[in-house]
Design a protein around this motif. Structure first.
Motif, PDB file in Angstrom:
ATOM      1  N   LYS A   1      -2.191   6.626   3.636  1.00  0.00           N
ATOM      2  CA  LYS A   1      -1.422   6.098   2.512  1.00  0.00           C
ATOM      3  C   LYS A   1      -0.161   5.450   3.045  1.00  0.00           C
ATOM      4  O   LYS A   1       0.521   6.004   3.904  1.00  0.00           O
ATOM      5  CB  LYS A   1      -1.059   7.220   1.542  1.00  0.00           C
ATOM      6  CG  LYS A   1      -2.254   7.788   0.817  1.00  0.00           C
ATOM      7  CD  LYS A   1      -1.837   8.805  -0.208  1.00  0.00           C
ATOM      8  CE  LYS A   1      -3.046   9.367  -0.928  1.00  0.00           C
ATOM      9  NZ  LYS A   1      -2.665  10.346  -1.935  1.00  0.00           N
ATOM     10  N   THR A   2       0.118   4.276   2.528  1.00  0.00           N
ATOM     11  CA  THR A   2       1.342   3.601   2.929  1.00  0.00           C
ATOM     12  C   THR A   2       2.365   3.756   1.810  1.00  0.00           C
ATOM     13  O   THR A   2       2.022   3.729   0.627  1.00  0.00           O
ATOM     14  CB  THR A   2       1.105   2.108   3.197  1.00  0.00           C
ATOM     15  OG1 THR A   2       0.536   1.506   2.030  1.00  0.00           O
ATOM     16  CG2 THR A   2       0.142   1.903   4.366  1.00  0.00           C
ATOM     17  N   ALA A   3       3.579   3.913   2.205  1.00  0.00           N
ATOM     18  CA  ALA A   3       4.646   4.066   1.225  1.00  0.00           C
ATOM     19  C   ALA A   3       4.889   2.723   0.549  1.00  0.00           C
ATOM     20  O   ALA A   3       4.803   1.670   1.180  1.00  0.00           O
ATOM     21  CB  ALA A   3       5.921   4.542   1.913  1.00  0.00           C
ATOM     22  N   PRO A   4       5.177   2.739  -0.739  1.00  0.00           N
ATOM     23  CA  PRO A   4       5.463   1.481  -1.417  1.00  0.00           C
ATOM     24  C   PRO A   4       6.737   0.859  -0.853  1.00  0.00           C
ATOM     25  O   PRO A   4       7.646   1.559  -0.425  1.00  0.00           O
ATOM     26  CB  PRO A   4       5.646   1.888  -2.881  1.00  0.00           C
ATOM     27  CG  PRO A   4       5.926   3.341  -2.852  1.00  0.00           C
ATOM     28  CD  PRO A   4       5.285   3.886  -1.614  1.00  0.00           C
ATOM     29  N   LYS A   5       6.754  -0.461  -0.844  1.00  0.00           N
ATOM     30  CA  LYS A   5       7.923  -1.162  -0.325  1.00  0.00           C
ATOM     31  C   LYS A   5       9.112  -0.930  -1.246  1.00  0.00           C
ATOM     32  O   LYS A   5       8.981  -0.918  -2.466  1.00  0.00           O
ATOM     33  CB  LYS A   5       7.657  -2.659  -0.223  1.00  0.00           C
ATOM     34  CG  LYS A   5       6.711  -3.023   0.880  1.00  0.00           C
ATOM     35  CD  LYS A   5       6.629  -4.523   1.026  1.00  0.00           C
ATOM     36  CE  LYS A   5       5.748  -4.886   2.192  1.00  0.00           C
ATOM     37  NZ  LYS A   5       5.717  -6.329   2.408  1.00  0.00           N
ATOM     38  N   LYS A   6      10.257  -0.737  -0.612  1.00  0.00           N
ATOM     39  CA  LYS A   6      11.472  -0.554  -1.383  1.00  0.00           C
ATOM     40  C   LYS A   6      12.029  -1.918  -1.759  1.00  0.00           C
ATOM     41  O   LYS A   6      12.142  -2.806  -0.919  1.00  0.00           O
ATOM     42  CB  LYS A   6      12.519   0.203  -0.566  1.00  0.00           C
ATOM     43  CG  LYS A   6      12.130   1.621  -0.249  1.00  0.00           C
ATOM     44  CD  LYS A   6      13.215   2.296   0.545  1.00  0.00           C
ATOM     45  CE  LYS A   6      12.801   3.709   0.905  1.00  0.00           C
ATOM     46  NZ  LYS A   6      13.808   4.365   1.746  1.00  0.00           N
TER      47      LYS A   6
END
Length: 105
Positions: free
Chosen positions: A59-64
């Motif tokens: 899982k990739t973290a959502p872009k800030k």
């Protein structure tokens, strides 16, 4: 026992474990194929052609989304957060001699 003898014992034990694991894997596959055949299926039919379990994607973290720090004086809708590549309007303004502090929001 000296160091070399102990290392040989460890290496032989690791090799024996790997051999045993492969043997158990083959036996388990044969048992699964026999169980599937008992119901009229092949193992490939039940696993959709995939012999092993599918790998999960990381899982990739959502872009800030960063708050804008600079705004184009000619068009306030054009903003820049100060991170990443400088937009053309910012470069042009700085090249024209405008102080970057005056472009801050």
């Amino acid at each position: 026992m000296n160091r070399k003898q102990l290392e040989k014992v460890i290496k032989d034990a690791q090799k024996a474990l790997k051999t045993l694991e492969n043997k158990e894997r083959r036996e388990a596959k044969k048992a699964a194929e026999a169980a599937a055949a008992k119901f009229g299926f092949s193992l490939a039919d039940l696993t959709n052609g995939v012999a092993s379990s599918p790998k999960k994607k990381a899982k990739t973290a959502p872009k800030k989304v960063r708050e804008p720090k600079y705004a184009n004086p000619a068009d306030a809708a054009q903003t820049w957060s100060g991170m990443g590549r400088q937009p053309a309007w910012y470069k042009d303004a700085v090249a024209a001699g405008i102080d970057p502090k005056t472009l801050e929001i």
